[in-house]
Design a protein around this motif. Structure first.
Motif, mmCIF file in Angstrom:
data_model
loop_
_atom_site.group_PDB
_atom_site.id
_atom_site.type_symbol
_atom_site.label_atom_id
_atom_site.label_comp_id
_atom_site.label_asym_id
_atom_site.label_seq_id
_atom_site.Cartn_x
_atom_site.Cartn_y
_atom_site.Cartn_z
ATOM 1 N N HIS A 27 39.656 21.201 -21.066
ATOM 2 C CA HIS A 27 41.071 21.533 -21.269
ATOM 3 C C HIS A 27 41.891 20.341 -20.785
ATOM 4 C CE1 HIS A 27 39.629 25.949 -20.808
ATOM 5 N NE2 HIS A 27 39.484 25.504 -22.061
ATOM 6 N N PRO A 28 42.532 19.621 -21.685
ATOM 7 C CA PRO A 28 43.063 18.301 -21.342
ATOM 8 C C PRO A 28 44.299 18.352 -20.458
ATOM 9 C CG PRO A 28 43.712 18.887 -23.572
ATOM 10 C CD PRO A 28 42.805 19.977 -23.099
ATOM 11 N N GLY A 29 44.396 17.324 -19.632
ATOM 12 C CA GLY A 29 45.555 17.178 -18.762
ATOM 13 C C GLY A 29 45.655 15.758 -18.260
ATOM 14 N N LEU A 30 46.652 15.525 -17.444
ATOM 15 C CA LEU A 30 46.897 14.186 -16.920
ATOM 16 C C LEU A 30 47.460 14.313 -15.516
ATOM 17 C CD1 LEU A 30 47.040 11.096 -17.672
ATOM 18 C CD2 LEU A 30 49.458 11.507 -18.193
ATOM 19 N N THR A 31 47.088 13.413 -14.653
ATOM 20 C CA THR A 31 47.663 13.375 -13.314
ATOM 21 C C THR A 31 48.014 11.931 -12.958
ATOM 22 O OG1 THR A 31 47.309 13.933 -10.982
ATOM 23 C CG2 THR A 31 45.403 13.226 -12.219
ATOM 24 N N VAL A 32 49.133 11.763 -12.288
ATOM 25 C CA VAL A 32 49.544 10.460 -11.775
ATOM 26 C C VAL A 32 49.857 10.631 -10.295
ATOM 27 C CG1 VAL A 32 50.457 9.642 -13.970
ATOM 28 C CG2 VAL A 32 51.961 10.842 -12.400
ATOM 29 N N VAL A 70 49.602 26.955 -19.659
ATOM 30 C CA VAL A 70 49.880 25.549 -19.347
ATOM 31 C C VAL A 70 50.201 25.476 -17.857
ATOM 32 C CG1 VAL A 70 51.421 23.584 -19.744
ATOM 33 C CG2 VAL A 70 50.754 25.061 -21.656
ATOM 34 N N GLY A 71 49.567 24.565 -17.158
ATOM 35 C CA GLY A 71 49.795 24.440 -15.720
ATOM 36 C C GLY A 71 50.422 23.106 -15.362
ATOM 37 N N LEU A 72 51.452 23.172 -14.527
ATOM 38 C CA LEU A 72 52.083 21.971 -13.967
ATOM 39 C C LEU A 72 51.951 22.044 -12.454
ATOM 40 C CD1 LEU A 72 55.375 21.893 -16.085
ATOM 41 C CD2 LEU A 72 53.249 20.648 -16.518
ATOM 42 N N PHE A 73 51.636 20.936 -11.816
ATOM 43 C CA PHE A 73 51.398 21.007 -10.377
ATOM 44 C C PHE A 73 51.854 19.747 -9.649
ATOM 45 C CE2 PHE A 73 47.469 19.302 -12.227
ATOM 46 C CZ PHE A 73 47.255 18.172 -11.460
ATOM 47 N N ALA A 74 52.079 19.939 -8.358
ATOM 48 C CA ALA A 74 52.306 18.838 -7.412
ATOM 49 C C ALA A 74 51.431 19.129 -6.205
ATOM 50 C CB ALA A 74 53.773 18.761 -7.002
ATOM 51 N N SER A 75 50.673 18.143 -5.772
ATOM 52 C CA SER A 75 49.727 18.403 -4.688
ATOM 53 C C SER A 75 49.574 17.170 -3.805
ATOM 54 C CB SER A 75 48.360 18.810 -5.256
ATOM 55 O OG SER A 75 47.786 17.722 -5.974
ATOM 56 N N THR A 87 47.903 5.699 -9.267
ATOM 57 C CA THR A 87 46.696 6.329 -9.770
ATOM 58 C C THR A 87 47.018 7.107 -11.040
ATOM 59 O OG1 THR A 87 45.819 6.554 -7.535
ATOM 60 C CG2 THR A 87 44.852 7.946 -9.218
ATOM 61 N N VAL A 88 46.240 6.878 -12.091
ATOM 62 C CA VAL A 88 46.394 7.593 -13.355
ATOM 63 C C VAL A 88 45.015 8.120 -13.753
ATOM 64 C CG1 VAL A 88 47.112 7.456 -15.771
ATOM 65 C CG2 VAL A 88 48.282 6.065 -14.050
ATOM 66 N N ALA A 89 44.954 9.406 -14.085
ATOM 67 C CA ALA A 89 43.642 9.975 -14.393
ATOM 68 C C ALA A 89 43.754 11.083 -15.433
ATOM 69 C CB ALA A 89 42.988 10.530 -13.131
ATOM 70 N N TYR A 90 42.707 11.174 -16.254
ATOM 71 C CA TYR A 90 42.534 12.341 -17.111
ATOM 72 C C TYR A 90 42.181 13.512 -16.210
ATOM 73 C CZ TYR A 90 40.146 15.619 -20.205
ATOM 74 O OH TYR A 90 39.738 16.748 -20.861
ATOM 75 N N PHE A 91 42.846 14.639 -16.429
ATOM 76 C CA PHE A 91 42.599 15.827 -15.616
ATOM 77 C C PHE A 91 42.110 16.926 -16.539
ATOM 78 C CE2 PHE A 91 43.718 19.728 -13.411
ATOM 79 C CZ PHE A 91 43.451 19.457 -12.085
ATOM 80 N N GLY A 92 40.802 17.094 -16.591
ATOM 81 C CA GLY A 92 40.230 18.076 -17.494
ATOM 82 C C GLY A 92 39.917 19.372 -16.774
ATOM 83 N N GLU A 93 40.813 20.362 -16.921
ATOM 84 C CA GLU A 93 40.548 21.672 -16.320
ATOM 85 C C GLU A 93 39.354 22.273 -17.059
ATOM 86 O OE1 GLU A 93 41.656 24.962 -17.702
ATOM 87 O OE2 GLU A 93 41.665 26.185 -15.883
ATOM 88 N N GLY A 139 49.443 17.956 -14.898
ATOM 89 C CA GLY A 139 49.509 19.146 -15.731
ATOM 90 C C GLY A 139 48.320 19.190 -16.666
ATOM 91 N N TYR A 140 48.089 20.361 -17.235
ATOM 92 C CA TYR A 140 46.992 20.537 -18.174
ATOM 93 C C TYR A 140 47.329 21.677 -19.130
ATOM 94 C CZ TYR A 140 45.836 24.483 -15.172
ATOM 95 O OH TYR A 140 45.910 25.652 -14.454
ATOM 96 N N VAL A 141 46.611 21.734 -20.217
ATOM 97 C CA VAL A 141 46.803 22.779 -21.227
ATOM 98 C C VAL A 141 45.493 23.537 -21.398
ATOM 99 C CG1 VAL A 141 47.390 23.281 -23.613
ATOM 100 C CG2 VAL A 141 48.557 21.416 -22.411
#
Length: 208
Positions: free
Chosen positions: A65-70, A100-105, A55-61, A92-94
């Protein structure tokens, strides 16, 4: 059954029959032969490893606020049009001029899919969020001087909940893909000793 070697040094034929007739020896031989047959047999065609989707997705906080999740997911239970899925995500997102946030969930939840591929899902879970200042950091020394400082970031618990809508193109054999959008609410705890809520929108594709 007797196995005879030519002769021993003493000239007495060496007979293996009494040895092979022992139950313990026969059991050991059977185990060795079975293990050898198992190891030498070709792999069955239906034993191919299960391939997990990507799964690849744009993660807009807050959307902008741009980010990406895989990530990937696993179907825990599947029956008819419903399924219970478990997802794992890295992202993560900016947030400009803030952090800047980095995450694992990971999230678990239910998904209902119509016969023509449209589906809805509701997921909830938790993760780890690490945030860094989006800019230089400074410290004030005891004498009042302001000096640049390294930012090691701040760890936080990240509870999550997602409501999604997607289109499974594989359902009707169009393509091994699914397109989806999710509205995700996640928390950052602690933040000034409180839970700071965030919202994000995901737009992505799942390669199945």
């Amino acid at each position: 059954m007797d196995f005879q070697l030519p002769v021993t040094q003493a000239g007495t034929p060496l007979c293996l029959g009494p040895i092979l007739s022992r139950p313990s020896v026969r059991l050991a031989l059977a185990a060795v032969i079975s293990a050898a047959a198992l190891l030498s047999s070709p792999a069955r065609a239906d034993e191919s490893p299960t391939r997990l989707p990507l799964t690849v997705a744009y993660f807009g906080e807050t959307l902008v606020h741009p980010g990406l999740t895989v990530g990937t997911e696993l179907s825990l239970v599947r029956g008819g049009s419903g399924a219970i899925v478990l997802t794992g995500n890295l992202g993560g997102y900016v947030h400009p001029r803030n952090h800047v946030g980095l995450f694992a969930s990971a999230e678990v939840g239910g998904r209902l899919t119509a016969s023509f591929g449209l589906y809805g899902e509701l997921l909830a879970g938790a993760g780890y969020l690490h945030t860094f200042l989006q800019g230089p950091a400074y410290v004030v020394s005891p004498d009042g001087a302001v000096q640049p400082a390294a930012d090691a970031g701040r760890p936080a618990l990240m509870p999550t909940a997602s409501l999604g809508l997607g289109w499974d193109l594989q359902r009707n054999g169009v393509a091994p893909l699914a397109l989806f959008t999710r509205v995700t609410l996640f928390g950052q705890f602690p933040f000034n000793q409180r839970l700071l809520p965030h919202a994000a929108v995901q737009l992505g594709v799942r390669f199945q």
